[in-house]
Design a protein around this motif. Structure first.
Motif, PDB file in Angstrom:
ATOM      1  N   GLY A 225       0.792  -1.220   0.000  1.00 35.71           N
ATOM      2  CA  GLY A 225       0.000   0.000   0.000  1.00 35.71           C
ATOM      3  C   GLY A 225       0.827   1.274   0.000  1.00 35.71           C
ATOM      4  N   THR A 230      -2.225   7.446  -0.938  1.00 34.78           N
ATOM      5  CA  THR A 230      -3.665   7.159  -0.980  1.00 34.78           C
ATOM      6  C   THR A 230      -4.497   8.427  -1.146  1.00 34.78           C
ATOM      7  N   LEU A 247      -6.852  -2.215  -6.252  1.00 34.78           N
ATOM      8  CA  LEU A 247      -5.930  -2.250  -5.116  1.00 34.78           C
ATOM      9  C   LEU A 247      -6.131  -3.520  -4.305  1.00 34.78           C
ATOM     10  N   THR A 250      -3.469  -1.652   0.493  1.00 37.81           N
ATOM     11  CA  THR A 250      -3.877  -0.271   0.727  1.00 37.81           C
ATOM     12  C   THR A 250      -3.008   0.335   1.818  1.00 37.81           C
ATOM     13  N   ASP A 251      -3.085   1.637   1.923  1.00 40.14           N
ATOM     14  CA  ASP A 251      -2.405   2.361   2.996  1.00 40.14           C
ATOM     15  C   ASP A 251      -3.385   3.407   3.511  1.00 40.14           C
ATOM     16  N   LEU A 255      -7.909  -1.372   5.251  1.00 42.01           N
ATOM     17  CA  LEU A 255      -8.584  -0.114   4.971  1.00 42.01           C
ATOM     18  C   LEU A 255      -9.772   0.023   5.939  1.00 42.01           C
ATOM     19  N   LEU A 261     -12.274   5.214  -0.353  1.00 48.23           N
ATOM     20  CA  LEU A 261     -12.024   4.214  -1.404  1.00 48.23           C
ATOM     21  C   LEU A 261     -13.150   3.179  -1.487  1.00 48.23           C
TER      22      LEU A 261
END
Lengths: 311, 311
Positions: A225, A230, A247, A250-251, A255, A261
């Motif tokens: 991520g 992001t 994705l 994620t970061d 999530l 997102l």
């Protein structure tokens, strides 16, 4: 198996698949104390604090090894060669990347959520990978598998690797070294990120990079991520300055509920499941068998960890 | 172009792409009255009631030609060879089929609709096409393109064609004639339907066939809605006796608002957009150039319509 077969330990506990893999590689399963190598089937937390002096090589279960670096495991055993499972899970992850990219290019996320026949509305959004230019940033094992999967599409691959040593494979039109990455964004139709997570690759894709992509470009991240900023990605997806994002990482990760997102129709988020357990054990066993055979033969091992480089 | 170049007409109106395609094929664009062939860029409704006696060949724009049969067009011109555009749009449709199949196998429709990180729930549903058995029922032009796209997955293809003449391509483990179709259902992991719509292929997949598939099987239809018994499919999707369905064509079509297929999480419906106009014109022009070159050379034309067989 002769009594002179190379003794290799499996830890923390042997499984039938790994026992067979060691045998398939031409070695024999032994206790850690008399083994020359250790096949480790778990994470860093329960890894032995000390290793017998006879251990020359340790095979790890994970493809990404940041956790092992952050716990200083490699530094504790300077004389031991460590190999990761990088490459072992490449096919499953590459397949996931292609699934997300194709879904994006074919406008499937939006179409799946339709509740009426919207042909004329969707028509202009249906793209093709036929002849498309696809940048694969960090073209390691996963990237190479993806290149093979993309070949029959006649896609034009721009591969980016640390060294820039040309990747010779059908469809690869150019291999660039990492320092030429800034040239890539304006020249590609889509981007797949497969680079390892290091300080140098953090936010490899941010506002500036996204701004150079096309309104039809999909960005796929199946690596880590942290490679993508992001917040910048959310803005680009919301404004439609890129086509979408797929994705698997994620970061932040996981999530959190309520993150933008989740709601964006042009974001496909899968919860880091491109390499699911039921496909993993078999793939790891195949990797182990291959590396054991190399160890027995004295050949170079695959996916050797470079402690200085940090992956 | 010499004055003896083969004269070919374009109707109802020439376009730059088709004009160039005729020239690329080695012929010259002419009025219908002095032409030896007609490239038709529209449907059957505005097709001429009569054709000059000099017309030997008519190239149609559509890949499926039921509408032309139902209007008795071919029967009116028994001395004229008609070719469809079957094959011209194969790549785009095959790409769409793979996109839906991969999305299904990777559980993307359900994951796209998630609003939280559900890794452990999704893990067991992530499958792979690696080594999967895939039946392609009606392996014509689209099927052959799809076989090529599936090759790097190491999938095992069971091709079903009318004649059963072996398709020689990497990955094809068996080619069966249409009458052996009943053997296929219990042996395959997934099914892609690409057969033409005829009386013989109506409801080719119904309750009995669906019952023999696996709970993880995806059924992809990129041909004609009538090939699948929609009501039986809805029951199988609702009960989870199959994994899911990817449908670019439906019966009825357009699928009416409120139809149960719109709401089922394991159904991906795209509104017959696998061959969108913006990708079509270029693909048709390439097909025309190829067939014009064959006509000029006196070679066999591609996609010749078999009036007796009905496609």
């Amino acid at each position: 198996m002769s009594t002179t077969a190379t003794p290799i330990a499996i830890g923390p506990a042997a499984t039938p698949l790994l026992t067979r893999a060691v045998a398939d590689g031409g070695a024999t399963v032994a206790d850690l104390d008399r083994a020359r190598a250790l096949i480790w089937n778990s994470g860093p937390d329960d890894f032995p604090q000390e290793l017998p002096a006879g251990i020359e090589w340790v095979q790890l279960f994970s493809a990404g090894v940041e956790d092992w670096f952050s716990r200083n495991v490699f530094q504790r055993f300077p004389g031991v060669v460590f190999t990761s499972a990088a490459g072992a899970y490449s096919h499953s992850v590459a397949e996931h990347a292609l699934a997300m990219l194709l879904a994006g290019v074919r406008h499937l996320p939006q179409q799946t959520q339709a509740r009426s026949w919207r042909q004329s509305e969707f028509f202009p959004h249906i793209g093709t990978l036929r002849g498309a230019t696809i940048a694969i940033v960090g073209a390691g094992g996963i990237g190479r598998e993806l290149i093979a999967l993309l070949e029959p599409f006649g896609a034009r691959i721009i591969a980016v690797t640390r060294s820039g040593t040309p990747i010779v494979a059908p469809g690869v039109v150019e291999t660039l070294p990492a320092e030429r990455l800034p040239e890539v964004w304006s020249r590609t139709d889509h981007v797949v990120v497969g680079a390892p997570a290091t300080a140098a690759t953090r936010h490899l894709i941010g506002k500036e990079e996204l701004a150079q992509l096309k309104p039809t470009s999909w960005v796929i991240n199946i690596a880590r991520g942290s490679l993508i900023d992001t917040d910048a990605l959310v803005v680009a997806l919301r404004d439609g300055t890129i086509g979408g994002a797929g994705l698997d990482v994620t970061d932040p990760e996981p999530l959190p509920d309520g993150h933008p997102l989740w709601e964006l129709p042009n974001a496909v988020v899968t919860p880091h499941d491109s390499n699911p357990p039921q496909l993993r054990a078999g793939a790891y066993a195949a990797h182990v068998a291959n590396n054991v055979a190399r160890f027995v033969a004295g050949d170079e091992l695959e996916a050797r960890i470079d402690v200085t480089a940090g992956y």
